[in-house]
Structure formats: C-alpha cells, structure tokens
Design an enzyme around this catalytic site. Structure first.
Site, PDB file in Angstrom:
ATOM      1  N   ASP A  36      -5.810  -3.789  -1.863  1.00 37.50           N
ATOM      2  CA  ASP A  36      -5.672  -2.385  -1.452  1.00 37.50           C
ATOM      3  C   ASP A  36      -4.236  -1.877  -1.541  1.00 37.50           C
ATOM      4  O   ASP A  36      -3.929  -0.779  -1.041  1.00 37.50           O
ATOM      5  CB  ASP A  36      -6.256  -2.196  -0.055  1.00 37.50           C
ATOM      6  CG  ASP A  36      -7.775  -2.304  -0.089  1.00 37.50           C
ATOM      7  OD1 ASP A  36      -8.367  -1.804  -1.070  1.00 37.50           O
ATOM      8  OD2 ASP A  36      -8.361  -2.902   0.824  1.00 37.50           O
ATOM      9  N   ASP A  52     -14.369  -1.068  -5.046  1.00 37.21           N
ATOM     10  CA  ASP A  52     -13.298  -0.235  -4.485  1.00 37.21           C
ATOM     11  C   ASP A  52     -12.013  -0.325  -5.309  1.00 37.21           C
ATOM     12  O   ASP A  52     -11.202   0.603  -5.349  1.00 37.21           O
ATOM     13  CB  ASP A  52     -12.973  -0.663  -3.044  1.00 37.21           C
ATOM     14  CG  ASP A  52     -14.185  -1.038  -2.219  1.00 37.21           C
ATOM     15  OD1 ASP A  52     -15.165  -1.533  -2.803  1.00 37.21           O
ATOM     16  OD2 ASP A  52     -14.150  -0.868  -0.994  1.00 37.21           O
TER      17      ASP A  52
HETATM   18  N1  GLY Z   1     -13.977  -1.342   1.669  1.00 38.82           N
HETATM   19  C1  GLY Z   1     -13.395  -0.078   1.781  1.00 38.82           C
HETATM   20  C2  GLY Z   1     -14.394   0.947   2.102  1.00 38.82           C
HETATM   21  O1  GLY Z   1     -14.892   0.951   3.219  1.00 38.82           O
HETATM   22  O2  GLY Z   1     -14.722   1.748   1.282  1.00 38.82           O
END
Ligand code: GLY
Length: 378
Positions: free
Chosen positions: A94, A156
């Site tokens: 992230d 993601d």
């Molecule tokens: N894993 C990140 C989200 O909740 O989209």
C-alpha cells in the site's frame, strides 16, 4: 455564465464537502481517520493502509481553494509518515495509496524536493516486493508470527502501481514501469474473469510462480464479485493505460467498467458485493461507488465519444445519488461525508459506516467533473 442544473448540484456538493472537511480538520488535525463510529472518525496508526486519504483530500481541496490551513495539515500528516517509511518493517504494497496522496501530491503542487525523495524511496520499496517468478507484487507481510503470505497478490494493488509509473517518469529509469506492467499483465491473466468481474486474492507458489488458489478475501465468496475490488480494478487499469498506452489495459478497464455499471442497484450505488444472491440484504458500499465514479470519469476521456458518454453518464448517476441519498450534509453530528460504506464484511469490521476512502474518492470525482486537478495517481 449561466449555470446548468448539473453544475449547480456539483458545486453544492463540493461546497458542502469542503465545509464539513474544514470543520472536521479542527478535531482530526494531522490524524489518520479510517472509519466513522457514532459520528466520529476513529484515528488509526500512521502505518495503516488508509493513511493517505485524509491528507489526499486536503490536498485536493487546497489545489482548488488555496486554503493554507488545509495544506499545513496535509504536510504534517506526510511528515508523520516518515517514521513508517524509515521504520521499514510495517511497509506493504500500500505504499502507493500512502505516498501518492501525500508526497507525490505535495511534489506535484509545490515542487517540494523532500517530498519527491520520500515518494522515490516508497517506489523503491514497492518495486522490491516484485516476485520475478510469478510476476506479481507481493501484497502483505505476515499478519501473525509464522504466517507465510509471500505468494499473495491482491486486486487493490492495481492502484499502487501508479507510484511505479510515476517513479519511472520522474527518474527516466524504465525499471519501475517494467515492474508495474509485469504486475498489471498478471492481473489481466489471473484476476479478471471473462464477464469483467475480478478475484480479490490470487495465491501463487512464490518459488515457481504457479497459481495455487483464488480466494474471496474481502468479498462474499471466492467466485463472488466484491464491489470495491471491482472499482480498484476499473480505476487501476484505466490508470495503467494512462501511464503506458497499452491497449490491453484499456480493453480490460472497459470490460470491468461494463460489468460494474450493469450490476448497480436501482439507486446507482453498488451493493458491497455484486454476487451474494441477496444473502446480505441491501448492504451497500458507497466507497466502491465513489472510487468507480472517479475511475469512470478518467476512462471517459480515453475512449470514443459514444463510449465516453456511457461512462460519464454512469459516473454522474453514481455521484448524484451519493449526493442526494447518502450525503451527511445536514448532519453536523457525523464527520463522514458519505454513509453506508463497507470495509470488511467477512470479518464484520467497519460495516455500514462512513469510510475515509469513500470520502476521498467522492471529492476527487467531483474535482474531475469540475476539472479542478491535478490528480495524484496520474
Ligand atoms: N484492502 C483494502 C480495501 O479494503 O479495499
């Protein structure tokens, strides 16, 4: 200039979102909100993946309004993230969500050299998560002692690869882009189903690169269609096309967008998962709606005029419904901008609450309609 009805509600929504954000900034300051509980945003540690959204929203408003108090808070958030970047061990994939909306945003708007260096460091750490055999960016570090999740990649990450594309442009070194494209090619091969829905998690053998399993993750089931994951794919593929010009990404972004738009509920805001057969009732995820709307607006600028009309109209319907049916504009006791977000249904965490990324993407999408960039993923 005469205002059309459409411009009026967009400007109203923008003004109300800005007013509430300014008021929220007095309590939240340089904190890291994630989900709102009983009207107040709960603040997380700066290493949580959501740390970029609050400062990112402040930068978006600063770019349009020039309000220096918002800029000062965004800068203070960015400085706190140095501890996470230098501490290293808590960094996962992230890095894109976190440093695109802080340091890249700051650098784009002010030219600050320290921010540029922070973002380049973050890009190097992200690049280092690439698994050469499986051609994927590793998602997480072990959540508990002894866990081996070195073979896990998640949808993601389509959003995080923009940090790598940015680093290649910034340094003139193509390595970062090569890694971003290799990961996105893996997304095309293993994450996107023929109907345009996506898997949340794909597990690889990290030694051989073979796919071992596909998992439901934050969705209802392995073969369901988690709506925020669908939005990550839609927007991330449109961004990958923006950065690389590769037609395969544009084609896939359209495939996912067509799936998303045709599965929306009657009020144009997505259920948290498109394939629960009604088992979880009417539960929505407004964050999936606002993220997809911003991605659809980007996509609308990448396609033919007739296709563009479909994506822009779809985005505007989502945004208008969020404004009229889910906004908290008249409720001074709620800090979130949008009600009814769903963070993690399977683990029953932050279900049916305002979420900071729902708010961020709502503001970003409004800025796209107002042509009030820049946009930090690009
Ligand atoms: N894993 C990140 C989200 O909740 O989209």
């Amino acid at each position: 200039m005469m205002m059309t009805a459409k411009q009026t509600w967009i400007d109203e929504a923008w003004g109300k979102a800005l007013e509430k954000t300014k008021s929220n900034s007095e309590r939240i300051g340089a904190g890291f909100p994630h989900a709102s509980q009983d009207g107040k945003y709960v603040l997380e540690a700066p290493n949580w993946w959501t740390a970029g959204f609050w400062p990112g929203m402040l930068w978006q408003f600063y770019a349009e309004s020039g309000d220096e108090s918002l800029k000062a808070i965004a800068e203070a958030c960015e400085q706190q993230l140095d501890e996470v970047l230098d501490g290293y061990v808590k960094l996962d994939h992230d890095l894109g969500f976190m440093w695109l909306l802080t340091s890249v945003a700051n650098f784009k708007l002010t030219g600050d050299e320290a921010s540029r260096i922070r973002a380049l460091k973050a890009a190097n750490y992200l690049a280092a998560r690439f698994n050469l055999k499986g051609r994927y960016i590793r998602a997480w570090n072990p959540w508990r002692e002894g866990e081996d999740n070195s073979g896990i990649a998640i949808i993601d990450c389509c959003m995080n690869t923009s940090l790598l594309f940015w680093a290649s442009r910034e340094t003139g070194d193509p390595r970062y882009r090569h890694i971003a494209e290799a990961h996105m090619d893996t997304v095309l091969e293993h994450f996107i189903r023929p109907d345009g829905s996506v898997y949340h998690i794909v597990s690889f053998n990290p030694e051989t690169g073979e796919v071992t399993e596909k998992l439901g993750g934050q969705g209802y089931a392995p073969e369901s269609a988690w709506s925020r994951g669908t939005a990550w794919a839609l927007y991330g593929l449109a961004l990958a096309y923006h950065h690389s010009g590769k037609q395969e990404y544009l084609h896939a972004a359209q495939q996912v967008a067509n799936f998303f738009l045709t599965r929306l509920s009657e009020d144009h805001v997505p259920h948290w998962d498109f394939r629960t057969s009604g088992a979880t009732g009417d539960l929505r995820d407004t964050s999936a709606g606002s993220c997809a709307a911003s991605g659809l607006l980007l996509l609308a600028g990448q396609v033919t005029a007739s296709e563009s009309h479909v994506y822009r109209k779809g985005a505007m319907k989502i945004l208008e419904s969020l404004y009229r049916n889910y906004g908290t504009w008249e409720n001074a006791d709620e800090e979130g901008l949008l009600l009814h977000g769903t963070s993690h249904y399977p683990e029953n965490r932050n279900v049916d609450v305002p979420l900071i990324y729902g708010d961020f993407f709502y503001v970003e999408a409004l800025a796209r309609v107002k042509e009030a960039g820049p946009f930090y993923w690009e």
